[in-house]
Design an enzyme around this catalytic site. Structure first.
Site, PDB file in Angstrom:
ATOM      1  N   ARG A 220       1.323  -0.844  -0.067  1.00  0.00           N
ATOM      2  CA  ARG A 220       0.231  -0.268   0.061  1.00  0.00           C
ATOM      3  C   ARG A 220       1.149   1.935   0.247  1.00  0.00           C
ATOM      4  NH1 ARG A 220      -2.268  -3.570  -0.772  1.00  0.00           N
ATOM      5  NH2 ARG A 220      -4.763  -4.391  -0.420  1.00  0.00           N
TER       6      ARG A 220
ATOM      7  N   SER B  98     -11.630  -0.118   2.663  1.00  0.00           N
ATOM      8  CA  SER B  98     -10.851  -0.916   3.950  1.00  0.00           C
ATOM      9  C   SER B  98      -9.717   0.506   4.357  1.00  0.00           C
ATOM     10  CB  SER B  98      -9.499  -1.325   3.688  1.00  0.00           C
ATOM     11  OG  SER B  98      -9.924  -3.348   2.868  1.00  0.00           O
TER      12      SER B  98
ATOM     13  N   GLU C 116      -5.342   4.153   6.069  1.00  0.00           N
ATOM     14  CA  GLU C 116      -4.694   3.918   4.290  1.00  0.00           C
ATOM     15  C   GLU C 116      -4.971   4.521   3.845  1.00  0.00           C
ATOM     16  OE1 GLU C 116      -5.992   0.422   1.648  1.00  0.00           O
ATOM     17  OE2 GLU C 116      -5.636  -1.479   2.760  1.00  0.00           O
TER      18      GLU C 116
END
Length: 342
Positions: free
Chosen positions: A168, A242, A338
């Site tokens: 990520r 998410s 995130e």
């Protein structure tokens, strides 16, 4: 401002972020041509302004007032650009919808992106986050990308290595943050395609459908069905997918947690570390389905934070911090967010 670029002032960004936060932008410009980026750089006043480069707004939590020049990347177009013995090369402009692009490749009979079906956002934003799901990340298929460099005024071509991908993460969150605008992305899709169906949910779905030798389309359909069952539709309830990264811990840390929590969900990594399921940790802290103000934790998947209606960026941040604090206190594990707070 001397440029003839067509700006809008005091624009609501609510339609441009999947969390549905009613933020306002001081200045807003839709980018439909790379020449607009060159014109921005050529104007000293504009070049000096803080910039927010916006794709699909699916990985952002906005503050109420965005004191920046918001550049909405609306460059469109996609095509097959070449092939060799191993790959077919396809390219899409930054403003293309990611899921629609994946479905376009499947319609051409090309596999390689199907595990990333139904991820919200745009093609140009995908490398920044190195989006991933169900055993695949965008770096696995990316060949190269083009980006406009505001520092030099030149177009840059970056291959996979130059993007410095990690979990990520990418160079676009670090050394090139706010310096470049990704304009197009090229992918290498394999001619000898093999399905990636190791994830239990995917294998189970295909088994229930009695599909033993899945096509790329069948894998995509499975991913879509699984995601729709677990994740809220941003058109119905605001969210950024998410919200927390699955944390990585050492084998010793994982073993210590197993002593107290035998049902701990973890996945071994090539590095010898273990990836923990953040959703499991959050659920064990009692947050699943709970709200804090007008923000909440989704009742079907604790990894997802949602806008219950009218939530501000500050309320989302407060909820995220409360969840992080409880997970740290209970498991001694730090959860990393995130989305980017702007």
């Amino acid at each position: 401002m001397t440029t003839n670029l067509s700006f809008s002032r005091d624009v609501s960004l609510q339609p441009y972020n999947t969390f549905g936060i009613a933020a306002q932008a001081n200045y807003f410009l839709s980018i439909t041509d790379v020449d607009q980026l060159r014109a921005l750089r050529a104007d000293p006043a504009l070049a000096a302004m803080p910039r927010l480069i916006l794709g699909g707004g699916s990985n952002l939590v906005l503050s109420d007032q965005v004191d920046a020049l918001v550049l909405k990347m609306d460059l469109l177009g996609k095509s097959i650009v070449g092939e060799d013995a191993e790959f077919v090369y396809v390219q899409a402009q930054a403003g293309e919808n990611w899921h629609a692009f994946v479905q376009w490749t499947l319609a051409l009979g090309l596999g390689g992106l199907e595990n990333l079906s139904l991820i919200p956002g745009t093609v140009g934003a995908a490398p920044i986050q190195n989006i991933g799901a169900y055993g695949m990340e965008v770096q696995d298929a990316l060949f190269q990308l083009e980006a406009f460099d505001f520092a030099s005024g030149e177009m840059r071509v970056l291959d996979k290595a130059a993007c410095q991908f990690a979990y990520r993460d990418s160079i676009f969150k670090h050394a090139l943050k706010d310096r470049v605008a990704i304009t197009s992305v090229q992918f290498a899709l394999p001619k000898q395609w093999q399905p990636k169906i190791a994830y239990a949910d995917v294998a189970r779905y295909l088994q229930l459908q009695a599909i033993s030798a899945p096509s790329p389309r069948a894998v995509s359909d499975a991913i879509i069905a699984i995601r729709q069952a677990k994740l809220p539709d941003p058109q119905v309830i605001g969210n950024a997918g998410s919200f927390f990264k699955n944390p990585l811990v050492s084998a010793a840390e994982r073993d210590a947690l197993l002593l107290n929590y035998p049902d701990l969900v973890s996945y071994p990594q090539a590095s010898g570390e273990y990836k923990l399921a953040a959703g499991w940790l959050i659920e064990r802290c009692g947050w699943k389905g709970k709200n804090l103000g007008r923000a909440g934790v989704y009742e079907k998947q604790a990894l997802v934070l949602v806008n219950r209606g009218g939530a501000s960026g500050a309320e989302v941040r407060a909820l995220a911090q409360a969840v992080q604090a409880d997970v740290l206190a209970k498991f001694a594990v730090t959860l990393e967010v995130e989305p980017v707070f702007v």
